[in-house]
Design a protein around this motif. Structure first.
Motif, PDB file in Angstrom:
ATOM      1  N   ARG A 133       0.837  -1.187   0.000  1.00 45.88           N
ATOM      2  CA  ARG A 133       0.000   0.000   0.000  1.00 45.88           C
ATOM      3  C   ARG A 133       0.875   1.241   0.000  1.00 45.88           C
ATOM      4  O   ARG A 133       1.986   1.230   0.498  1.00 45.88           O
ATOM      5  CB  ARG A 133      -0.896   0.035   1.248  1.00 45.88           C
ATOM      6  N   PHE A 134       0.358   2.341  -0.545  1.00 47.80           N
ATOM      7  CA  PHE A 134       1.039   3.622  -0.478  1.00 47.80           C
ATOM      8  C   PHE A 134       0.635   4.328   0.812  1.00 47.80           C
ATOM      9  O   PHE A 134      -0.506   4.212   1.252  1.00 47.80           O
ATOM     10  CB  PHE A 134       0.639   4.513  -1.659  1.00 47.80           C
ATOM     11  N   ALA A 135       1.545   5.066   1.399  1.00 40.56           N
ATOM     12  CA  ALA A 135       1.194   5.885   2.558  1.00 40.56           C
ATOM     13  C   ALA A 135       0.433   7.118   2.063  1.00 40.56           C
ATOM     14  O   ALA A 135       0.948   7.888   1.246  1.00 40.56           O
ATOM     15  CB  ALA A 135       2.451   6.313   3.315  1.00 40.56           C
ATOM     16  N   PRO A 136      -0.810   7.324   2.517  1.00 31.17           N
ATOM     17  CA  PRO A 136      -1.580   8.493   2.064  1.00 31.17           C
ATOM     18  C   PRO A 136      -0.966   9.797   2.555  1.00 31.17           C
ATOM     19  O   PRO A 136      -0.233   9.823   3.552  1.00 31.17           O
ATOM     20  CB  PRO A 136      -2.971   8.261   2.672  1.00 31.17           C
ATOM     21  N   GLU A 137      -1.278  10.876   1.847  1.00 30.43           N
ATOM     22  CA  GLU A 137      -0.746  12.191   2.182  1.00 30.43           C
ATOM     23  C   GLU A 137      -1.846  13.212   2.434  1.00 30.43           C
ATOM     24  O   GLU A 137      -1.577  14.345   2.843  1.00 30.43           O
ATOM     25  CB  GLU A 137       0.171  12.683   1.052  1.00 30.43           C
ATOM     26  N   CYS A 138      -3.104  12.832   2.168  1.00 34.72           N
ATOM     27  CA  CYS A 138      -4.248  13.719   2.406  1.00 34.72           C
ATOM     28  C   CYS A 138      -5.261  12.967   3.268  1.00 34.72           C
ATOM     29  O   CYS A 138      -5.520  11.778   3.036  1.00 34.72           O
ATOM     30  CB  CYS A 138      -4.902  14.130   1.083  1.00 34.72           C
ATOM     31  N   PHE A 139      -5.845  13.655   4.230  1.00 33.43           N
ATOM     32  CA  PHE A 139      -6.749  13.006   5.177  1.00 33.43           C
ATOM     33  C   PHE A 139      -8.003  13.856   5.365  1.00 33.43           C
ATOM     34  O   PHE A 139      -7.944  15.088   5.357  1.00 33.43           O
ATOM     35  CB  PHE A 139      -6.050  12.792   6.520  1.00 33.43           C
TER      36      PHE A 139
END
Length: 548
Positions: free
Chosen positions: A407-413
């Motif tokens: 998985r990619f680490a998200p940058e927007c939450f």
């Protein structure tokens, strides 16, 4: 019948099955097309489908009224925005080959979807705008291909427009991407002076001539670059430059090695214009000739041969509402070994359940046909209500498990709120269906006032697509509440919550992902660095199962 006779019959049947699987697998080609946005990726896809007889008239991705929709961009938001948002499977035949073509999103916000697709293919065609050269997203996608050792074929597009010189483009490939380039064809001029290409391996000239409809006339093949027809079409200066460049290439880029291509060390380079359908057939023929069929895939227990008597595959994509009338859910699987047949019983490894695969299809964009059988390299889709997720293994061998898709680490939450209480059921149903696609990731925060799940995305456009689809497909309005975190990391091992909370920098938060793995959210890269320096023994991961 004695035991030895039974053994001979069994061995003969297994041998016949192995030969059939190997034969069918060898004619499969499973590939993706990657590029920076607007380089012409989807246009090239449409023209490749034309040659396969899969389309009678290619569409355009340009968002204009009255234009035919493209086969690959079938979602309403894709048609309106003129961009690819979701990866698309397109299966068709060309000659003796069965092609599984996956058109991928070019926008960086959907890079995780593209990454999953690249886990399912055996080769890629990299499209570069000859007027712009190598752009940022192209470089990122290339690095993913390099890590996996995926063979790369390069198409320099838009030669019918003013472009960089071909030597500059080749130089960029070798210096920016650090990839040896072998020009299979060489352009004769560019822009308004683009007259065709020279096939260096076959020693043929293919001439380009504009016609009112915008595409070129049937190709003229000339065996000698020195032919008077070629000289007459080019200016004396351009002709002399082309002859000198070809001589230079023969000296510096002589000797084509297919093995180097298959090991990802050399990229064959083709030039042309996808919009005008020139050079596309040369690319397709070259790709089929110099690429290879599917290769064995690695499971936790080791490499799985294609002719393994057990059918196996892995899920790389889930798509809901491909048929809006039925609210169906399509699960896409890459076949890795054995032979698939309709209605077979398979083992869902993660759930530990036996499931019958009955609603199986070969897929062409939004359209589908019943799939009666499939072999290694094929992409199949099946409609099911069972709980399938990206990365799941399916097999007739319950002990066979493929390695997890990172998985990619998200940058927007953000938190997603229902705007109207009267549409709560539709909102909940829509969110549940869309989250099953892994459009965004889901996290649960500790010590937070809201019971809503926290959504994480690689880029903000993922949230926009989710809200659009909630309104378009489920008829509900939603409100997005953006949160201030910019970095997420997984903890390599569970730690004491109390100790962790004491060491968290200001603005950071603790939570878990859908599988219960602990995560820390940081407001900035500086905050992450500060925490790491204060807690050197705490290992943080930018992807589950992967070290920092």
């Amino acid at each position: 019948m004695d035991i030895s006779t039974q053994t001979v019959i069994t061995d003969t049947k297994l041998k016949s099955m192995s030969e059939e699987i190997s034969r069918e697998a060898s004619r499969r080609r499973t590939f993706a097309i990657i590029s920076h946005p607007d380089a012409g990726k989807t246009t090239l896809t449409e023209k490749l489908l034309l040659y396969g007889g899969a389309l009678e008239l290619a569409g355009s991705v340009t968002a204009k009224k009255k234009q035919r929709d493209t086969a690959s961009d079938w979602m309403d938001i894709e048609k309106k925005r003129g961009i690819s948002i979701s990866s698309t499977v397109l299966q068709f035949d060309y000659g003796n080959y069965r092609l599984n073509l996956l058109d991928t999103p070019g926008h960086k916000d959907f890079s995780e979807d593209t990454y999953r697709v690249l886990m399912a293919v055996d080769a890629v065609i990299m499209v570069i705008d000859a007027g712009k050269g190598i752009e940022s997203q192209t470089r990122k996608l290339f690095e993913i291909c390099r890590k996996r050792g995926i063979p790369i074929f390069t198409f320099m597009n838009k030669l019918d427009r003013p472009s960089m010189t071909p030597l500059e483009l080749i130089d960029q490939l070798e210096k920016v991407l650090n990839l040896h380039a072998f020009p299979v064809v060489w352009p004769l001029g560019n822009g308004q002076n683009f007259k065709g290409v020279y096939d260096r391996l076959r020693k043929e000239v293919h001439l380009f001539e504009r016609v009112p409809a915008g595409e070129y006339k049937a190709p003229v093949s000339i065996r000698d670059i020195r032919d008077h027809l070629v000289k007459d079409l080019l200016s004396e200066q351009t002709y002399n430059e082309v002859v000198e460049e070809i001589a230079l290439l023969d000296d510096a880029h002589g000797g084509f090695e297919r093995d180097a291509v298959l090991h990802g060390m050399t990229t064959p380079v083709f030039f042309g214009s996808a919009a005008n359908n020139f050079g596309v057939e040369l690319l397709l023929r070259g790709f089929l000739e110099y690429s290879a069929g599917p290769s064995p895939r690695k499971a936790i227990s080791g490499w799985i041969p294609l002719d393994n008597p057990h059918f196996s595959g892995f899920v790389f994509k889930v798509q809901t509402n491909m048929n809006p009338l039925h609210r169906d859910r399509m699960v896409f699987v890459r076949v890795c070994s054995g032979r698939f047949y309709r209605d077979m019983m398979i083992h869902h490894v993660r759930l530990g359940k036996e499931i019958r695969l009955s609603g199986c299809h070969s897929v062409f964009g939004r359209n589908r046909e019943i799939a009666w059988e499939a072999y290694p390299g094929d992409i199949i889709g099946f409609v099911t209500r069972a709980d399938f997720r990206v990365g799941d293994t399916i097999s007739t061998d319950p002990n066979l498990v493929f390695e997890e898709i990172p998985r990619f680490a998200p940058e927007c939450f953000a938190f997603l709120h229902n705007s109207l209480s009267s549409s709560y059921k539709s909102f909940r149903k829509g969110v549940e269906h869309l989250l099953a696609e892994d459009i965004v990731q889901v996290f649960h925060l500790q010590d937070h006032g809201s019971n809503l799940p926290l959504l994480g995305a690689v880029g903000p456009l993922q949230f926009e697509v989710m809200q659009y689809r909630l309104k378009d497909e489920y008829g509900v309005e939603s409100r997005l509440e953006s949160m201030p975190w910019e970095v997420l990391r997984w903890l390599d091992a569970p730690l004491n919550d109390t100790d962790l909370k004491r060491s968290l920098p200001h603005g950071a938060a603790l939570g878990t992902d859908e599988q219960g793995r602990m995560v820390i959210l940081f407001p900035s890269e500086w905050s992450l660095k500060y925490f790491s320096e204060k807690n050197p023994s705490t290992r943080l991961l930018d992807s589950p199962g992967k070290t920092k």
